[in-house]
Scaffold this motif. Sequence first.
Motif, PDB file in Angstrom:
ATOM      1  N   UNK A 125      -7.384   9.905  13.756  1.00 37.11           N
ATOM      2  CA  UNK A 125      -7.391  11.156  12.987  1.00 37.11           C
ATOM      3  C   UNK A 125      -5.971  11.524  12.560  1.00 37.11           C
ATOM      4  N   UNK A 126      -5.022  11.364  13.468  1.00 33.02           N
ATOM      5  CA  UNK A 126      -3.634  11.690  13.143  1.00 33.02           C
ATOM      6  C   UNK A 126      -3.130  10.804  12.004  1.00 33.02           C
ATOM      7  N   UNK A 127      -3.436   9.521  12.041  1.00 31.33           N
ATOM      8  CA  UNK A 127      -2.991   8.611  10.976  1.00 31.33           C
ATOM      9  C   UNK A 127      -3.530   9.062   9.625  1.00 31.33           C
ATOM     10  N   UNK A 128      -4.778   9.497   9.575  1.00 32.90           N
ATOM     11  CA  UNK A 128      -5.372   9.977   8.324  1.00 32.90           C
ATOM     12  C   UNK A 128      -4.712  11.282   7.875  1.00 32.90           C
ATOM     13  N   UNK A 129      -4.477  12.176   8.823  1.00 30.07           N
ATOM     14  CA  UNK A 129      -3.859  13.465   8.494  1.00 30.07           C
ATOM     15  C   UNK A 129      -2.423  13.275   8.023  1.00 30.07           C
ATOM     16  N   UNK A 130      -1.709  12.323   8.613  1.00 27.89           N
ATOM     17  CA  UNK A 130      -0.322  12.060   8.219  1.00 27.89           C
ATOM     18  C   UNK A 130      -0.262  11.628   6.759  1.00 27.89           C
ATOM     19  N   UNK A 131      -1.193  10.810   6.320  1.00 32.39           N
ATOM     20  CA  UNK A 131      -1.227  10.380   4.913  1.00 32.39           C
ATOM     21  C   UNK A 131      -1.350  11.607   4.010  1.00 32.39           C
TER      22      UNK A 131
END
Length: 162
Positions: A125-131
């Motif tokens: 989830x964090x990787x997606x939010x970072x994008x």
Amino acid sequence: VLAEGNVYEIRRLIDRHPHRIRIDCDNPGPVASALAREGHAPRHRRMVERLDPFALRPAEFSILLLVEANIGINQSQIGEALGVSPPNLVAVITRLIKRRLLRRSQSRQDRRVHHLHLTPAGAELLAQAVVEVDAFEADLSAALTAQELRVLRKALAKVSAR
């Protein structure tokens, strides 16, 4: 353009003439603080909107980033880094644990200390939010020249150091 009036009038002038504003006053600190607060609200709302598809609030996003960057960080270290009081922090961390984005582990050295770790779901989830947040920040930065970005970074660093 010479700015005169209250903060809201000055903010409107800055929005209309962003590269041609000069503010003269005896005590610029409160004016700068008020302008920063006034300008922060719309950007904060847009950040909230960008994180909404992930059901994350900006504070939760910041906590996930800190845990990712500092494996095994404890709650008091997060609170210190973010300037959040322990009671407020516990509620946010508990929400992230209930969502299975974070997990707690007890310290072997001190049973009162709990270390935090991203779960696989939290990392994804964090990787997606970072994008999404990176795109948001790029959009904000695109409104500024390279020189303006340097000045902004220098000013923010100076304010943060106080």
